[in-house]
Enzyme design. Structure first.
Site, PDB file in Angstrom:
ATOM      1  N   GLN A  78      -8.606 -15.109  -2.151  1.00 56.41           N
ATOM      2  CA  GLN A  78      -7.911 -16.345  -2.505  1.00 56.41           C
ATOM      3  C   GLN A  78      -7.928 -16.538  -4.016  1.00 56.41           C
ATOM      4  OE1 GLN A  78      -8.995 -19.794  -0.233  1.00 56.41           O
ATOM      5  NE2 GLN A  78      -7.553 -21.074  -1.318  1.00 56.41           N
ATOM      6  N   PHE A  79      -6.894 -16.031  -4.680  1.00 57.79           N
ATOM      7  CA  PHE A  79      -6.822 -16.134  -6.134  1.00 57.79           C
ATOM      8  C   PHE A  79      -6.687 -17.582  -6.586  1.00 57.79           C
ATOM      9  CE2 PHE A  79      -2.322 -16.349  -5.349  1.00 57.79           C
ATOM     10  CZ  PHE A  79      -1.802 -17.042  -6.424  1.00 57.79           C
ATOM     11  N   THR A  80      -6.230 -18.468  -5.706  1.00 56.02           N
ATOM     12  CA  THR A  80      -6.046 -19.861  -6.119  1.00 56.02           C
ATOM     13  C   THR A  80      -7.368 -20.560  -6.439  1.00 56.02           C
ATOM     14  OG1 THR A  80      -6.011 -20.682  -3.838  1.00 56.02           O
ATOM     15  CG2 THR A  80      -3.882 -20.105  -4.839  1.00 56.02           C
TER      16      THR A  80
END
Length: 150
Positions: A78-80
């Protein structure tokens, strides 16, 4: 490297109609890699995940790790988690590691969790549009950052 660790009674990830990973009792880990992250950041996060004492002992105290209870770990990239929303209303993701290097760290994380003794390690699908379902047990949610930002 950042992780959101949630103690769950069950969790699963699907991509379209296909299930990519599922666990019963254990930890759902949302994992994001920051620019500059490397082996030391990964080692820190994996050690924390497998040794966090957030499962109840016989007295009801959070005193057992996922290893102690034989739980699974479901890891979702999850790069967010690296989104910076301090200015404006649209997060900037410039602090996230570039995708090829992030994928390598994500895959290394899965291997290191298995090597650390987690009996069931499951995964989402890197860079996919995933649906994550979970039952947060407690709820217990812990934030980790290899650079100790919080």
């Amino acid at each position: 490297m950042r992780a959101v660790v949630q103690r769950v009674t069950r969790a699963r990830v699907t991509v379209g109609d296909r299930q990519t990973g599922a666990i019963d009792r254990g930890l759902l880990v949302l994992l994001g890699a920051a620019a500059g992250d490397g082996a030391a950041d990964l080692a820190y996060i994996v050690d924390k995940i497998v040794n966090l004492r957030i499962f109840a002992d016989d007295a009801g105290k959070m005193n057992r790790s996922v290893l102690d209870v034989g739980g699974g770990v479901l890891v979702v990239s999850q790069f967010t988690l690296l989104g910076d929303a301090r200015q404006g209303r649209r997060p900037a993701f410039t602090g996230a590691l570039e995708p090829a290097a992030a994928r390598a760290l994500y895959e290394d994380a899965l291997g290191k969790l298995r090597a650390a003794g987690v009996t069931r390690v499951e995964a989402g699908e890197f860079a996919a549009d995933m649906q994550v379902e979970l039952v947060n047990d407690g709820p217990v949610t812990i934030l980790l950052d290899s650079r100790k930002a919080f």
